[in-house]
Design a protein around this motif. Structure first.
Motif, mmCIF file in Angstrom:
data_model
loop_
_atom_site.group_PDB
_atom_site.id
_atom_site.type_symbol
_atom_site.label_atom_id
_atom_site.label_comp_id
_atom_site.label_asym_id
_atom_site.label_seq_id
_atom_site.Cartn_x
_atom_site.Cartn_y
_atom_site.Cartn_z
ATOM 1 N N LEU A 67 -2.649 5.928 8.474
ATOM 2 C CA LEU A 67 -3.095 5.198 9.866
ATOM 3 C C LEU A 67 -3.698 4.001 9.820
ATOM 4 C CD1 LEU A 67 -5.120 8.625 10.792
ATOM 5 C CD2 LEU A 67 -2.888 7.708 11.762
ATOM 6 N N ALA A 68 -4.402 3.384 8.575
ATOM 7 C CA ALA A 68 -4.870 2.276 8.764
ATOM 8 C C ALA A 68 -3.506 1.199 8.424
ATOM 9 C CB ALA A 68 -5.755 2.009 7.398
ATOM 10 N N CYS A 69 -2.638 1.487 7.823
ATOM 11 C CA CYS A 69 -1.496 0.649 7.535
ATOM 12 C C CYS A 69 -0.831 0.629 9.013
ATOM 13 C CB CYS A 69 -0.517 1.502 6.600
ATOM 14 S SG CYS A 69 -1.082 1.243 4.907
ATOM 15 N N GLY A 97 7.941 -0.549 11.091
ATOM 16 C CA GLY A 97 6.821 -0.349 10.082
ATOM 17 C C GLY A 97 5.585 0.684 10.783
ATOM 18 N N VAL A 98 5.190 0.323 11.902
ATOM 19 C CA VAL A 98 4.309 1.112 12.647
ATOM 20 C C VAL A 98 4.641 2.587 12.736
ATOM 21 C CG1 VAL A 98 2.852 1.445 14.845
ATOM 22 C CG2 VAL A 98 3.286 -0.800 13.792
ATOM 23 N N THR A 99 6.003 2.727 13.219
ATOM 24 C CA THR A 99 6.496 4.230 13.329
ATOM 25 C C THR A 99 6.526 4.937 11.892
ATOM 26 O OG1 THR A 99 7.787 3.473 15.156
ATOM 27 C CG2 THR A 99 8.521 5.578 14.406
ATOM 28 N N TYR A 100 6.946 3.929 10.987
ATOM 29 C CA TYR A 100 7.063 4.649 9.553
ATOM 30 C C TYR A 100 5.580 5.232 9.277
ATOM 31 C CZ TYR A 100 7.575 4.688 4.523
ATOM 32 O OH TYR A 100 7.574 5.234 3.106
ATOM 33 N N TYR A 101 4.718 4.324 9.353
ATOM 34 C CA TYR A 101 3.333 4.639 8.734
ATOM 35 C C TYR A 101 2.945 5.945 9.575
ATOM 36 C CZ TYR A 101 3.929 0.305 6.432
ATOM 37 O OH TYR A 101 4.125 -0.666 5.435
ATOM 38 N N LEU A 102 2.840 6.030 10.821
ATOM 39 C CA LEU A 102 2.582 7.037 11.468
ATOM 40 C C LEU A 102 3.222 8.206 11.378
ATOM 41 C CD1 LEU A 102 2.162 5.439 15.218
ATOM 42 C CD2 LEU A 102 0.209 6.042 13.481
ATOM 43 N N GLY A 103 4.396 8.353 10.741
ATOM 44 C CA GLY A 103 5.277 9.323 10.410
ATOM 45 C C GLY A 103 4.726 9.841 9.178
ATOM 46 N N LEU A 118 12.330 9.535 7.158
ATOM 47 C CA LEU A 118 11.554 8.373 7.742
ATOM 48 C C LEU A 118 12.094 7.076 6.863
ATOM 49 C CD1 LEU A 118 7.995 9.630 7.698
ATOM 50 C CD2 LEU A 118 9.358 8.930 9.911
ATOM 51 N N GLN A 119 12.557 7.109 5.741
ATOM 52 C CA GLN A 119 12.700 6.089 4.746
ATOM 53 C C GLN A 119 13.700 5.004 5.403
ATOM 54 O OE1 GLN A 119 10.841 5.549 2.233
ATOM 55 N NE2 GLN A 119 9.995 7.551 2.956
ATOM 56 N N PRO A 120 14.616 5.274 6.465
ATOM 57 C CA PRO A 120 15.458 4.169 6.805
ATOM 58 C C PRO A 120 14.483 3.153 7.665
ATOM 59 C CG PRO A 120 16.517 6.198 7.243
ATOM 60 C CD PRO A 120 15.550 6.547 6.617
ATOM 61 N N LEU A 121 13.291 3.531 8.297
ATOM 62 C CA LEU A 121 12.309 2.653 9.044
ATOM 63 C C LEU A 121 11.738 1.954 7.943
ATOM 64 C CD1 LEU A 121 10.808 5.396 11.547
ATOM 65 C CD2 LEU A 121 12.350 3.440 12.098
ATOM 66 N N ASN A 122 11.433 2.507 6.795
ATOM 67 C CA ASN A 122 10.759 1.768 5.583
ATOM 68 C C ASN A 122 11.633 0.566 5.279
ATOM 69 O OD1 ASN A 122 9.143 0.831 3.671
ATOM 70 N ND2 ASN A 122 9.899 2.713 2.340
ATOM 71 N N THR A 126 0.917 -1.080 0.037
ATOM 72 C CA THR A 126 0.061 -0.069 0.134
ATOM 73 C C THR A 126 0.801 1.247 0.023
ATOM 74 O OG1 THR A 126 -1.683 -1.271 1.284
ATOM 75 C CG2 THR A 126 -1.753 1.399 1.281
ATOM 76 N N ALA A 127 1.859 1.193 0.973
ATOM 77 C CA ALA A 127 2.611 2.366 1.217
ATOM 78 C C ALA A 127 3.321 2.848 -0.240
ATOM 79 C CB ALA A 127 3.771 2.158 2.200
ATOM 80 N N MET A 128 3.954 1.733 -1.009
ATOM 81 C CA MET A 128 4.736 1.824 -2.210
ATOM 82 C C MET A 128 4.006 2.305 -3.333
ATOM 83 S SD MET A 128 6.866 -0.851 -3.810
ATOM 84 C CE MET A 128 5.753 -1.976 -4.409
ATOM 85 N N THR A 129 2.806 1.735 -3.177
ATOM 86 C CA THR A 129 1.685 1.848 -4.257
ATOM 87 C C THR A 129 1.199 3.353 -4.489
ATOM 88 O OG1 THR A 129 1.278 -0.350 -4.451
ATOM 89 C CG2 THR A 129 -0.238 1.209 -5.721
ATOM 90 N N PHE A 130 0.923 3.900 -3.028
ATOM 91 C CA PHE A 130 0.178 5.020 -2.879
ATOM 92 C C PHE A 130 1.026 6.194 -2.801
ATOM 93 C CE2 PHE A 130 -2.769 7.582 -0.209
ATOM 94 C CZ PHE A 130 -3.804 7.650 -0.997
#
Length: 398
Positions: free
Chosen positions: A362-364, A280-286, A299-303, A222-226
């Motif tokens: 947030l859903a991620c 991952g949770v931290t990345y999506y919240l960021g 944020l990308q190192p977390l990704n 989802t994150a990559m596509t969106f």
């Protein structure tokens, strides 16, 4: 020296083969068969469904014979056949049949490579390093595919796939020869060779891990596509920032895989998965809170950490928990397919007025946190099963 290069060379070639085909397949269908957008969607859906079935049946067949390299040879031959058929047929239905019947099995080369590594007792770091080579191939494959398409069109991609398949057959044949010689040199031990020992995890823990990784893969997809849409429409930045962010993450994946692979030789794999889920949770919240390009890149190192754990440690974890090197690797590969399907409904959340596009991330974060919960429950289930197993002290669950 040459023998040591066989596995890395094979990983690079198989990675390039699919890094060329995946982004180019839609264009091949459109240019060679005049397929519409809807036609392409249905053809790719059927193709991926066939690949899903093939990745369950063929690896299980290879497991029963503990023979993975010959299947890799077959994948190379089938790739040549697929390229030849796609280059000669003139109708989309025939091309779709070829993709399902031939393309699905042909796509299992990477699965068989990692199954072979597991079967021969490779360490976590070795498997992670090999996965990092495939990431390198994916960094160069899509740009190369667009270059070939722009220069030679769809037939050019098919020709390039044929060349790569021939090289894959050559490297795999060399691996078969080397493996046979190693077995002959160790003839006394070969007769008593048994399947790699598996930790006593139990079906409940395995089902929980499967569910967790489907969620991890779905949120990553989802994150990559969106990302492109989010950067331009919500953040109001130039589209290049999306490419830079994804490029930074891809560049960091390789060292992340190598570092995490070495940690996997010393630290519980379930623990590393939990760390990756937290990243991952931290990345999506960021992502949901970001407003500036600098923070987006920060944020990308977390990704990269999250993806490295899912793709590297996750594969080894599946190989440990599920009997059969081929089937376990195939199931892991399928979590990505299922996750990609689930990413569609997640992205659709962005159309809801109360959530908006930030709500997608947030859903991620929530789904990744749910996956982390499943991992925690699986650890407890595995520990309970291990304590009830007589040989638990000799083979603790990782």
């Amino acid at each position: 020296m040459i023998a040591r290069l066989l596995i890395p060379s094979s990983a690079l070639l198989w990675g390039l083969q699919f890094a060329l085909l995946s982004p180019a397949l839609a264009i091949i269908l459109a240019t060679l068969y005049d397929a519409s957008t809807a036609d392409i969607g249905w053809s790719l859906a059927v193709y991926h469904a066939g690949g899903f079935v093939a990745s369950l049946l063929i690896p299980a067949w290879a497991d029963r014979r503990r023979s993975y390299l010959p299947v890799m040879l077959g994948c190379g031959v089938l790739t040549i056949a697929l390229a030849g058929i796609l280059a000669t047929v003139t109708s989309l239905p025939l091309a779709t049949v070829a993709l399902v019947v031939i393309g699905g099995p042909a796509a299992l080369g990477t699965t068989m490579l990692f199954a072979h590594l597991r079967d021969t007792g490779s360490t976590t770091s070795h498997i992670a390093d090999t996965r990092a080579i495939i990431s390198v191939a994916w960094m160069g494959g899509p740009p190369l595919a667009t270059l070939i398409i722009g220069w030679l069109g769809g037939h050019g991609i098919l020709a390039a796939l044929t060349v790569l398949a021939i090289l894959n057959i050559a490297t795999t044949a060399a691996m078969v020869f080397r493996h046979k010689r190693a077995d002959q040199d160790a003839a006394p031990s070969r007769t008593s060779r048994s399947a790699p020992s598996l930790p006593p995890t139990g079906k409940a823990a395995t089902a929980l891990i499967l569910t967790a990784f489907v969620l991890f893969q779905a949120t990553n997809a989802t994150a990559m596509t969106f990302m492109t849409i989010y950067v331009t429409e919500t953040l109001g930045l130039a589209i290049i920032w999306a490419g830079i962010a994804l490029g930074v993450a891809a560049a960091l994946e390789v060292p992340a895989l190598m570092i995490i692979g070495r940690l996997g030789d010393r630290v519980s794999h379930l623990t590393l998965v939990a760390v990756g889920a937290l990243a991952g949770v931290t990345y999506y919240l960021g992502l949901a809170a970001v407003t500036e390009p600098v923070l987006l890149l920060a944020l990308q190192p977390l990704n990269a950490i999250s993806f490295a754990v899912v793709s590297g440690i996750g594969m080894v974890l599946f190989q440990e928990m599920i009997p059969g090197a081929g089937l376990s690797t195939g199931l892991f590969m399928n979590t990505r397919r299922i996750g990609a399907i689930l990413s569609g409904p997640i992205i659709a959340l962005g159309a809801l007025p109360l959530l908006g596009q930030r709500g997608v991330f947030l859903a991620c974060a929530i789904l990744t946190l749910a996956g982390l919960g499943f991992v925690h429950i699986a650890r407890r289930a595995a520990a309970t099963t291990a304590s009830a197993t007589p040989a638990a002290e000799d083979a603790p669950a990782r």
